[in-house]
Scaffold this active site. Structure first.
Site, short mmCIF file in Angstrom:
data_model
loop_
_atom_site.label_atom_id
_atom_site.label_comp_id
_atom_site.label_asym_id
_atom_site.label_seq_id
_atom_site.Cartn_x
_atom_site.Cartn_y
_atom_site.Cartn_z
N GLU A 37 -2.16 -9.37 2.60
CA GLU A 37 -2.08 -10.09 3.89
C GLU A 37 -3.45 -10.52 4.40
O GLU A 37 -3.57 -11.50 5.13
CB GLU A 37 -1.37 -9.23 4.95
N CYS A 71 0.83 -1.21 0.00
CA CYS A 71 0.00 0.00 0.00
C CYS A 71 0.87 1.26 0.00
O CYS A 71 1.40 1.62 -1.04
CB CYS A 71 -1.00 -0.04 1.15
N HIS A 100 -3.82 -4.89 -0.01
CA HIS A 100 -3.33 -5.56 1.20
C HIS A 100 -3.50 -7.07 1.05
O HIS A 100 -4.50 -7.64 1.50
CB HIS A 100 -4.12 -5.07 2.43
#
Ligand code: GLN
Length: 541
Positions: free
Chosen positions: A507, A379, A505
């Site tokens: 993750e 990001c 993102h």
């Protein structure tokens, strides 16, 4: 089967790991063959945690449908097959907001609007709303600590639900049992007080889970059983885990929580849980052969929870390659004051907001790019990589982001068009899952092995499309783009082992059983770089 409800409350203190317990219990229930929905009720007045500081609240977990939620929802998604959405987190702010809107519309037909029944009804409605079709059991985690003033309407709502459905509800209370080093004793008094506080609002738990540093002696468990009005076999001891959170479902199952739940909730069929999946992972984790050193560049590093999902995703990727991921903090602000970048096998530039530490992050991107150290920008990390490239390769020395310098003459990164003129901070970002087209013959495409992916976003700024041609000509590869708007989603460079920034993102979609391909590939690259680094160090000796 008629729907069942499991309410999980916490006592004595926060940060006892209620989210992990809720996720572990949900995973156990799934393994018994039941379909679970999970909701987190947060008693604070913020509408969502989106505007809260990571120091206070840890990471903001973003769902596919763009909700900014509590980090516990990350545990739910990582441990179970539940589809987490906007409906999986309700805060007191949202609940009061709905009640007040209804009042303004006249929906209450002239009644006096009160906490009971109007606020509690809205809490109950939100619990029902969180149930996905076909749900057998809904797990409701109540945030905060019993005894807090702001928790009261939530506890009252769950008391009412139990009153309305006594045979289909189970209350689990998680409490803290400290060990006092000075007197060498385990103390049950705080737990007793939290049980009293719970009883005062009309709730007697069915199961008590004791959180402690070390195993709690039987004598203390018996005391808690007596004070809590709970049979001793339903008092579970959950000391701190030594190897990792995978131990939690295994430990709960060993203490037969599955049988207890089957009995309390009259589950049919009363299948036993199996936790083989967690046992295998734990075994794998105890035999990690390799390790890599990853430099983490961020500004909330002293707060472990601020980057929870990234750390989890790195760990998932490592575990699936039998590699221990060791993290070394690189404080961006210290670098700005002349600090040194340590020797690492790879570095990761974290997301974030605001100018603090920005130049330190630029230094890390520069170092990793020019020294060919694998580097992953997430990001803000992508924005840093792009600005560093514009400054040092394209030669725009004052390249910047309007977030950091609103008057910059070279806005390589600027506010998203739709967000211009936005003054309100909450809920004004590009949030949630968006498609991204991966360009052929790029590292990103090679890693994902797909041409269209879906990833979750949380940002207000973007790479400025006016500079794209120049950046590309200078060698920056835009390997991922939003299919309709052409917004830059992934950047990478050639002649570098692994240098990739993503505007999203990744993750949030990594699971321990299914590590995210980008994190997996990044850890592979770190392992390769380690060999090179160690050889170089040998030569230098
Ligand atoms: N502050 C940047 C933006 O809003 C990056 C956000 C982030 O890293 N999540 O675009």
């Amino acid at each position: 089967m008629q729907g069942r409800f499991i309410f999980i409350t916490g006592g004595v203190l926060s940060s006892l790991g209620k989210g992990v317990i809720a996720a572990s219990i949900s995973s156990i229930i799934e393994s018994m063959g039941f379909r679970v929905s999970i909701i987190k009720l947060d008693p604070y007045l913020n509408v969502d945690p989106g505007t809260m500081s990571p120091y206070q609240h840890g990471e903001v977990y973003v769902t596919d449908d763009g909700a900014e939620t509590d980090l516990d929802l990350g545990h739910y998604e990582r441990y179970t097959h539940c589809k987490i959405s906007k409906k999986s987190n309700a805060t007191a702010g949202q609940i009061l907001d709905t009640v007040l809107q209804k009042e303004r519309k006249g929906d209450y037909l002239g009644s006096t609007v009160q906490v009971i029944p109007h606020v509690t009804d809205e809490i109950k409605r939100r619990i029902q709303l969180a149930q996905q079709p076909g749900t057998d059991i809904t797990v409701i985690e109540v945030g905060g600590t019993v005894g807090d003033i702001e928790s009261l309407p939530f506890l009252e709502a769950i008391r009412q639900m139990r009153y309305e459905n006594p045979q289909y509800c189970c209350n689990i209370h998680l409490t803290y049992v400290p060990y006092l080093k000075s007197s060498g004793e385990t103390k049950t008094k705080p737990a007793q007080h939290s049980l009293v506080a719970l009883r005062q609002v009309g709730i007697i738990p069915d199961i008590i889970i004791c959180r402690s540093d070390e195993p709690v002696p039987m004598e203390s468990l018996k005391k808690i059983s007596l004070f809590g009005n709970v049979p001793i076999h339903a008092v579970i001891d959950q000391p701190d885990v030594k190897q990792g959170l995978f131990e939690v479902p295994i430990s709960l199952k060993t203490q037969q929580i599955d049988l207890l739940l089957a009995q309390i909730l009259k589950l049919s069929p009363p299948n036993q849980a199996h936790v083989t999946i967690w046992e295998n992972l734990l075994q794998r984790q105890s035999k990690l052969e390799k390790s890599v050193l990853i430099g983490v560049v961020g500004k909330y590093l002293e707060h472990k929870d601020a980057y929870k999902s990234v750390f989890e995703a790195l760990h998932h990727a490592g575990l699936n390659q039998d590699t221990k991921v060791q993290l070394i903090e690189i404080d961006a602000e210290k670098l700005e004051k002349g600090g040194q970048i340590p020797q690492v096998d790879a570095c990761i530039i974290m997301g974030g907001f605001g100018p603090r530490g920005f130049e330190g992050k630029i230094q890390v991107a520069h170092h990793a790019r020019t020294h060919k150290i694998p580097c992953f920008g997430i990001c803000l990390g992508l924005q840093v990589m792009t600005i560093e490239f514009a400054r040092h390769v394209l030669g725009i020395s004052d390249a910047h982001s309007t977030e950091m310098d609103p008057d910059t003459k070279s806005p390589i990164v600027l506010s998203l068009l739709e967000c211009k003129n936005v003054t309100q901070l909450g809920g004004t970002m590009r949030l949630g899952s968006y498609p991204c087209h991966l360009v052929e013959n790029t590292k990103a495409r090679h890693i994902y092995k797909k041409d269209i992916i879906q990833e979750r976003h949380r940002h207000r700024y973007e790479v400025n499309q006016d500079y794209l041609d120049a950046l590309k000509q200078a060698g920056l590869i835009i390997s991922g783009k939003h299919p309709e708007t052409g917004l830059t989603e992934i950047v990478e460079i050639q002649d570098h082992p692994w240098y990739l920034g993503v505007q999203f993102h990744p993750e949030f979609q990594s699971k321990v059983f299914l590590p995210h391909p980008l994190f997996f590939s990044f850890i592979e690259a770190a392992t390769v770089h380690q060999e090179f680094r160690l050889k170089q160090e040998e030569v230098a000796l």
